[in-house]
Design an enzyme around this catalytic site. Structure first.
Site, mmCIF file in Angstrom:
data_model
loop_
_atom_site.group_PDB
_atom_site.id
_atom_site.type_symbol
_atom_site.label_atom_id
_atom_site.label_comp_id
_atom_site.label_asym_id
_atom_site.label_seq_id
_atom_site.Cartn_x
_atom_site.Cartn_y
_atom_site.Cartn_z
ATOM 1 C CE LYS A 41 16.602 -9.061 24.067
ATOM 2 N NZ LYS A 41 17.367 -10.155 24.737
ATOM 3 N N GLY A 42 18.151 -5.576 18.385
ATOM 4 C CA GLY A 42 19.363 -5.415 17.593
ATOM 5 C C GLY A 42 19.778 -3.999 17.232
ATOM 6 C CD GLU A 97 14.827 -4.109 12.140
ATOM 7 O OE1 GLU A 97 15.815 -4.278 12.886
ATOM 8 O OE2 GLU A 97 13.869 -4.900 12.089
ATOM 9 C CG ASP A 98 19.698 -5.282 13.940
ATOM 10 O OD1 ASP A 98 18.526 -5.270 13.517
ATOM 11 O OD2 ASP A 98 20.175 -6.249 14.556
ATOM 12 C CG ASP A 101 17.830 -12.398 6.631
ATOM 13 O OD1 ASP A 101 17.827 -12.705 5.430
ATOM 14 O OD2 ASP A 101 18.279 -13.163 7.500
ATOM 15 C CE LYS A 129 22.445 -12.055 6.615
ATOM 16 N NZ LYS A 129 22.197 -13.372 7.229
ATOM 17 N NE ARG A 163 21.188 -8.867 21.697
ATOM 18 C CZ ARG A 163 20.343 -9.098 20.685
ATOM 19 N NH1 ARG A 163 20.475 -8.435 19.558
ATOM 20 N NH2 ARG A 163 19.388 -9.996 20.789
HETATM 21 C C1 PRP Z 1 16.594 -9.417 13.436
HETATM 22 C C2 PRP Z 1 16.738 -7.974 13.008
HETATM 23 C C3 PRP Z 1 15.447 -7.676 12.337
HETATM 24 C C4 PRP Z 1 15.030 -9.022 11.778
HETATM 25 C C5 PRP Z 1 15.285 -9.032 10.301
HETATM 26 O O1 PRP Z 1 15.954 -9.456 14.660
HETATM 27 O O2 PRP Z 1 16.965 -7.134 14.098
HETATM 28 O O3 PRP Z 1 14.476 -7.188 13.243
HETATM 29 O O4 PRP Z 1 15.814 -10.017 12.426
HETATM 30 O O5 PRP Z 1 14.910 -10.255 9.733
HETATM 31 P P1 PRP Z 1 13.879 -10.403 8.537
HETATM 32 O O6 PRP Z 1 14.161 -9.329 7.551
HETATM 33 O O7 PRP Z 1 14.189 -11.782 8.000
HETATM 34 O O8 PRP Z 1 12.505 -10.324 9.108
HETATM 35 P P2 PRP Z 1 15.952 -10.739 15.617
HETATM 36 O O9 PRP Z 1 14.697 -11.522 15.417
HETATM 37 O O10 PRP Z 1 17.253 -11.481 15.451
HETATM 38 O O11 PRP Z 1 15.852 -10.115 17.067
HETATM 39 P P3 PRP Z 1 16.851 -9.134 17.857
HETATM 40 O O12 PRP Z 1 16.897 -7.831 17.118
HETATM 41 O O13 PRP Z 1 16.195 -9.005 19.194
HETATM 42 O O14 PRP Z 1 18.198 -9.810 17.923
#
Ligand code: PRP
Length: 179
Positions: A41-42, A97-98, A101, A129, A163
Site C-alpha cells: 500500500k505504501g 515504491e515508497d 529497506d 535505507k 499513512r
Molecule cells: C514496505 C515498503 C516496501 C517494503 C520494503 O512495505 O512499501 O514494499 O516494505 O522493504 P524491503 O526492502 O525490506 O523488502 P510493507 O511490507 O510495510 O507494506 P505496505 O507498503 O503495505 O505498508
C-alpha cells in the site's frame, strides 16, 4: 497522541517529487506510454503525486505484496497478493515504491514483472535505507536516502497508522516496541 517528529517536510518532498518527475519525463520522452506500477500500500501517495507531475503519457497499474505483516522487522519472505491487471508486455515499466529497506521486496517484484515480458523495467523509490541492504538491487530513481530509523507518513505506516501524514516523520524506538 502527538504527531511524529519531522524528518523530511512536505515542501522538501514535493520539490524532490517534481525533480524526479522531470528526470523520468526526460528519460522516457518519445518512448510511448510509461507504465507506473505502484506497490501497495505504501506507494499510493507518492505514486499519485509523481504521476501527476510527469509530462509524458502514462498508465497506472498496481501490484500488492506482503512482507512485513504487522511487525516492524522484515521477515525477508515476500508473497504476491495481487498482480498487475493490465497487459504490460513490450511496454516500459517503472516500479514505484515508497521505501526500499532490505531490498527483498523490490528484487521479488522485478522477478514477477519480468515474467510479463515488458520492454524494460526500472525502479523508483521515494526513500532508500542504504545501510539496511541485504540484496543487490538497483534503484534507478531515489528521492531521499534515510538512516535506520522507522519512518511514517506520505504513505508509510506503522501498524497501519500515520499513512496520511503530509510529511515523513520518525517513530521513536520506544514507541516501536509498543506498536
Ligand atoms: C514496505 C515498503 C516496501 C517494503 C520494503 O512495505 O512499501 O514494499 O516494505 O522493504 P524491503 O526492502 O525490506 O523488502 P510493507 O511490507 O510495510 O507494506 P505496505 O507498503 O503495505 O505498508
Amino acid at each position: 497522541m502527538s504527531n511524529p517528529p519531522v524528518l523530511i517536510d512536505e515542501a522538501a518532498i514535493l520539490k524532490r517529487v517534481g525533480e524526479l518527475a522531470d528526470q523520468i519525463s526526460d528519460d522516457y520522452a518519445d518512448k510511448g506510454d510509461l507504465v507506473l506500477v505502484g506497490v501497495l500500500k505504501g506507494s499510493f501517495i507518492f505514486l499519485a503525486d509523481l504521476s501527476r507531475r510527469l509530462s509524458i503519457p502514462r498508465i497506472i497499474e498496481f501490484i500488492a505484496v506482503s512482507s512485513y505483516g504487522t511487525g516492524s522487522v522484515s521477515s525477508g519472505a515476500v508473497r504476491l497478493v495481487m498482480d498487475v491487471r493490465g497487459n504490460i508486455e513490450n511496454r516500459h515499466v517503472l516500479i514505484v515504491e515508497d521505501i526500499v529497506d532490505t531490498g527483498h521486496t523490490l528484487k521479488y517484484l522485478i522477478g514477477i514483472l519480468e515474467s510479463h515480458r515488458p520492454a524494460s523495467i526500472r525502479t523508483c523509490s521515494l526513500l532508500h535505507k542504504a545501510e539496511s541492504a541485504e540484496v543487490d538491487v538497483k534503484i534507478d530513481y531515489v528521492g531521499f536516502s534515510v538512516g535506520d530509523e522507522w519512518v511514517v507518513g506520505y504513505g508509510l505506516d506503522f501498524g497501519e497508522q500515520d499513512r496520511t501524514l503530509p510529511y515523513i516523520g520518525t517513530v521513536a524506538p520506544d514507541d516501536r516496541n509498543g506498536g
